[in-house]
Design a protein around this motif. Structure first.
Motif, PDB file in Angstrom:
ATOM      1  N   SER A  55      -2.876  17.317  -8.954  1.00 34.22           N
ATOM      2  CA  SER A  55      -4.138  16.592  -9.152  1.00 34.22           C
ATOM      3  C   SER A  55      -4.252  16.057 -10.573  1.00 34.22           C
ATOM      4  CB  SER A  55      -5.330  17.484  -8.816  1.00 34.22           C
ATOM      5  OG  SER A  55      -5.321  18.596  -9.672  1.00 34.22           O
ATOM      6  N   GLU A  56      -3.624  16.686 -11.524  1.00 34.25           N
ATOM      7  CA  GLU A  56      -3.684  16.184 -12.898  1.00 34.25           C
ATOM      8  C   GLU A  56      -2.944  14.852 -12.989  1.00 34.25           C
ATOM      9  OE1 GLU A  56      -2.414  18.900 -16.053  1.00 34.25           O
ATOM     10  OE2 GLU A  56      -2.286  17.085 -17.278  1.00 34.25           O
ATOM     11  N   MET A  57      -1.825  14.797 -12.312  1.00 40.15           N
ATOM     12  CA  MET A  57      -1.070  13.537 -12.290  1.00 40.15           C
ATOM     13  C   MET A  57      -1.885  12.456 -11.585  1.00 40.15           C
ATOM     14  SD  MET A  57       1.288  11.464 -10.577  1.00 40.15           S
ATOM     15  CE  MET A  57       1.759  12.436  -9.179  1.00 40.15           C
ATOM     16  N   VAL A 116       5.867   8.925 -10.341  1.00 45.03           N
ATOM     17  CA  VAL A 116       5.934   9.164 -11.779  1.00 45.03           C
ATOM     18  C   VAL A 116       5.011   8.150 -12.444  1.00 45.03           C
ATOM     19  CG1 VAL A 116       7.428   9.227 -13.819  1.00 45.03           C
ATOM     20  CG2 VAL A 116       8.355   9.873 -11.577  1.00 45.03           C
ATOM     21  N   VAL A 117       4.103   8.642 -13.275  1.00 46.20           N
ATOM     22  CA  VAL A 117       3.252   7.716 -14.032  1.00 46.20           C
ATOM     23  C   VAL A 117       4.051   7.279 -15.262  1.00 46.20           C
ATOM     24  CG1 VAL A 117       1.079   7.419 -15.287  1.00 46.20           C
ATOM     25  CG2 VAL A 117       1.139   8.846 -13.232  1.00 46.20           C
ATOM     26  N   LEU A 118       4.385   5.995 -15.319  1.00 42.11           N
ATOM     27  CA  LEU A 118       5.197   5.484 -16.437  1.00 42.11           C
ATOM     28  C   LEU A 118       4.314   5.200 -17.646  1.00 42.11           C
ATOM     29  CD1 LEU A 118       7.362   2.939 -14.410  1.00 42.11           C
ATOM     30  CD2 LEU A 118       8.072   5.203 -15.200  1.00 42.11           C
ATOM     31  N   GLY A 119       3.190   4.537 -17.386  1.00 37.03           N
ATOM     32  CA  GLY A 119       2.280   4.207 -18.488  1.00 37.03           C
ATOM     33  C   GLY A 119       0.850   4.300 -17.999  1.00 37.03           C
ATOM     34  N   GLU A 120       0.054   5.128 -18.667  1.00 36.23           N
ATOM     35  CA  GLU A 120      -1.348   5.250 -18.254  1.00 36.23           C
ATOM     36  C   GLU A 120      -2.123   4.018 -18.692  1.00 36.23           C
ATOM     37  OE1 GLU A 120      -3.205   9.039 -19.184  1.00 36.23           O
ATOM     38  OE2 GLU A 120      -1.187   9.887 -19.374  1.00 36.23           O
ATOM     39  N   CYS A 121      -3.293   3.817 -18.132  1.00 35.54           N
ATOM     40  CA  CYS A 121      -4.114   2.671 -18.500  1.00 35.54           C
ATOM     41  C   CYS A 121      -5.546   3.158 -18.689  1.00 35.54           C
ATOM     42  CB  CYS A 121      -4.027   1.619 -17.393  1.00 35.54           C
ATOM     43  SG  CYS A 121      -4.996   0.156 -17.731  1.00 35.54           S
ATOM     44  N   GLN A 148       0.848  -1.197   0.000  1.00 32.31           N
ATOM     45  CA  GLN A 148       0.000   0.000   0.000  1.00 32.31           C
ATOM     46  C   GLN A 148       0.881   1.244   0.000  1.00 32.31           C
ATOM     47  OE1 GLN A 148      -3.934   0.539   1.707  1.00 32.31           O
ATOM     48  NE2 GLN A 148      -2.900   1.573   3.397  1.00 32.31           N
ATOM     49  N   CYS A 149       0.581   2.172  -0.906  1.00 35.55           N
ATOM     50  CA  CYS A 149       1.327   3.418  -0.984  1.00 35.55           C
ATOM     51  C   CYS A 149       0.333   4.549  -0.665  1.00 35.55           C
ATOM     52  CB  CYS A 149       1.896   3.619  -2.384  1.00 35.55           C
ATOM     53  SG  CYS A 149       2.845   2.195  -2.958  1.00 35.55           S
ATOM     54  N   VAL A 150       0.666   5.339   0.327  1.00 31.10           N
ATOM     55  CA  VAL A 150      -0.276   6.371   0.768  1.00 31.10           C
ATOM     56  C   VAL A 150       0.166   7.739   0.239  1.00 31.10           C
ATOM     57  CG1 VAL A 150      -1.461   7.378   2.753  1.00 31.10           C
ATOM     58  CG2 VAL A 150      -0.662   5.002   2.843  1.00 31.10           C
ATOM     59  N   VAL A 151      -0.753   8.368  -0.497  1.00 29.89           N
ATOM     60  CA  VAL A 151      -0.453   9.624  -1.172  1.00 29.89           C
ATOM     61  C   VAL A 151      -0.966  10.800  -0.345  1.00 29.89           C
ATOM     62  CG1 VAL A 151      -0.806  10.933  -3.317  1.00 29.89           C
ATOM     63  CG2 VAL A 151      -0.810   8.434  -3.375  1.00 29.89           C
ATOM     64  N   ASP A 152      -0.153  11.805  -0.244  1.00 29.37           N
ATOM     65  CA  ASP A 152      -0.597  13.043   0.399  1.00 29.37           C
ATOM     66  C   ASP A 152      -1.260  13.871  -0.709  1.00 29.37           C
ATOM     67  OD1 ASP A 152      -0.899  15.451   1.566  1.00 29.37           O
ATOM     68  OD2 ASP A 152       1.239  15.846   1.892  1.00 29.37           O
ATOM     69  N   PHE A 153      -2.560  13.623  -0.937  1.00 28.18           N
ATOM     70  CA  PHE A 153      -3.171  14.160  -2.168  1.00 28.18           C
ATOM     71  C   PHE A 153      -3.288  15.680  -2.176  1.00 28.18           C
ATOM     72  CE2 PHE A 153      -7.550  14.990  -0.839  1.00 28.18           C
ATOM     73  CZ  PHE A 153      -7.673  14.207   0.300  1.00 28.18           C
TER      74      PHE A 153
END
Ligand code: 4AD
Ligand code: MG
Length: 477
Positions: free
Chosen positions: A56-58, A92-97, A46-51
């Motif tokens: 927000s676009e990422m 880093v978003v490597l590949g979107e889905c 689990q990776c917790v993001v400090d949103f």
């Protein structure tokens, strides 16, 4: 590339160390919790993001199936269900889905649906577990034979012979079959073909393995095997992987002993190595079982079945004994078998094998001394002149998992068998040479890798234990 894997991170004590991980999103909840998997194990991290402090676009690009690179700190988890989690510093978003078209949604999919998406199905928990188990079993096979002093040999995939004499072969040719030159018998003239003779994909490496065993003593092959049998069953593939040991100086008894010890050793290694995957599959099967009526549920769960195989002797009976049991069995008397057991000499069908293993003995069974008529030409003839030193090992839920025999080492007997079966002797000249020059008693067997994986994973269709199954009318991917 980095040195961390989900598997290694889940084992670490969370101590605010800096970590770096790459993987695929399994789920993304509340714009905050990313469940990430990289294939190293069935669990996700689990990776917790400090949103509030993340672009927000990422974040809007993070969907199930997307590939990410995450940097963060490994900390003790605040939530239930996991010991540690990553407090994310950078993504880093490597590949979107594209979630709208991505077939592997975060929900239960049928195995049939996943088969149609075999290129993506390894991203599910079930298939990644099965594939890790497949890899582990393959390794355990090599380990066992290495420790036993066997040599690994590679036998040809393109061959001129039909080792099983069953004629279920895929032809290999570079001829233009529509314009091929014909010989005087109006048959295709294969002397014009690439190899100058008729060739096919191997149905077994046994004959060549026998040759290697006559110089190396104990050898095994482990390779792809091809059968053009048109049996669209849950246990047959047109392309499967077979493990074939061949041992000089072994008789049938030694052969059966080795096969049993070998299977037990591989299953034991698997239990030690793939605990998490097996636990996951076990739970999945238990859940499926609970949805079934009582009488259709498995008596033992998957883990118990594996333990049972390791801890119990296989039952050994002759074909004749098996025949008698089947003949006098309730389903036979009540005409419940599709193929009734009437006369000694008939081939046993899967329904008979499963009756013996699942209802009668309730354990793996080795049947030996089969009628010569239903077995291949190379098996050693018994003194009775009717049966051969063949053995099949039958497993619950699977039926035949191993087929083997002591080989006919007597030149004259072998020649007469070849003649009886109308096999061209000159095609087997080199095989007969093995009996001319220092012949010895020898034995071997073949184990279908996928059938063993069926047993060890509890999967029920052989198409689901090989990455890209080849079956009649199906060679997609
Ligand atoms: O019983 P089989 O045909 O034996 C042989 O090929 C021998 N030459 C082996 C030997 O003595 N060296 O096949 C051996 C095993 C079967 O018991 C089964 O597990 C597997 O290979 N097998 C298949 N697995 C998947 N799909 C198929 N079409 C298979 N045909 C056989
Ligand atoms: Mg067989």
């Amino acid at each position: 590339m980095n040195n961390f894997t989900v598997k290694s991170l889940l084992k670490e004590v969370p101590n605010s160390q800096k970590v770096f991980i790459e993987g695929w999103v399994k789920t993304f909840r509340a714009n905050r919790f990313i469940s990430l998997n990289d294939g190293s194990c069935s669990e996700n991290i689990q990776c917790v993001v400090d949103f509030e402090n993340t672009d927000s676009e990422m974040l809007s690009k993070i969907n199930t199936g997307a590939s990410l690179e995450i940097e963060g700190i490994l900390v003790e988890s605040q939530g239930k269900g996991q010991k540690s989690e990553i407090k994310v510093d950078k993504i880093v978003v490597l590949g979107e889905c594209d979630m709208n078209s991505y077939p592997i949604q975060p929900k239960k999919h049928s195995l049939e649906f996943l088969r149609e998406n075999a290129h993506l199905r390894v991203r599910t928990k079930t298939f990644s577990s099965v594939m890790r188990i497949r890899s582990s079993i393959s390794f355990a096979v090599h380990k066992y034979f290495k420790e036993k002093g066997f040599f690994y040999v590679n036998t040809p995939i393109v061959t001129g012979n039909d080792a099983e004499g069953a004629g279920e072969m895929f032809k290999v040719t570079t001829l233009d079959i529509n314009n091929a030159k014909l010989n005087s018998k109006k048959e295709i003239d294969y002397s014009e073909d690439f190899f100058g003779k008729e060739t096919n994909l191997t149905v077994s490496g046994q004959l060549e393995a026998e040759s290697m065993a006559m110089g190396l003593g104990k050898v095994y092959t482990f390779g792809p095997t091809f059968r053009a049998e048109n049996s669209n069953t849950s246990r047959h593939l047109a392309e499967f992987w077979m493990i074939e040991p061949e041992m000089a100086f072994y008789d049938l008894e030694d052969n059966m002993k080795l096969a049993e010890e070998f299977i037990k050793s591989v299953v034991k290694d698997l239990i030690d190595e793939c605990k998490e995957d097996l636990k996951y599959l076990n739970k999945k099967l238990l859940d499926e079982d609970r949805a079934k009526p009582m009488n259709e549920r498995n008596e033992l769960n998957l883990l118990e079945r594996l333990d049972f195989v390791i801890n119990n002797d296989f039952k050994k009976i002759t074909y004749t004994e098996a025949f008698e049991i089947l003949k006098n069995s309730k389903p036979n008397k009540k005409k419940k078998f599709k193929f009734p057991i009437l006369e000694w000499g008939i081939d046993l069908q899967s329904e008979h094998e499963r009756f013996l293993v699942e209802n009668h003995f309730k354990k793996p069974v080795i049947i030996y001394d089969y009628p010569a008529k239903i077995k291949a030409f190379y098996m050693r003839m018994n003194e009775d002149g009717k049966t051969v030193k063949a053995m099949d090992i039958l497993f619950p839920g699977i039926g035949e998992i191993v087929g083997g025999s002591q080989r006919e080492e007597r030149l004259e007997v072998l020649k007469s068998r070849i003649k009886e079966l109308n096999i061209e002797e000159k095609e087997l000249w080199w095989y007969l040479d093995l009996r001319k020059y220092g012949t010895v008693k020898h034995s071997g067997f073949g184990l279908g890798l996928e059938r063993l994986i069926l047993f060890t994973t509890g999967m029920t269709n052989i198409r689901d234990v090989i990455p890209f199954p080849r079956t009649p009318k199906n060679a997609e991917f």
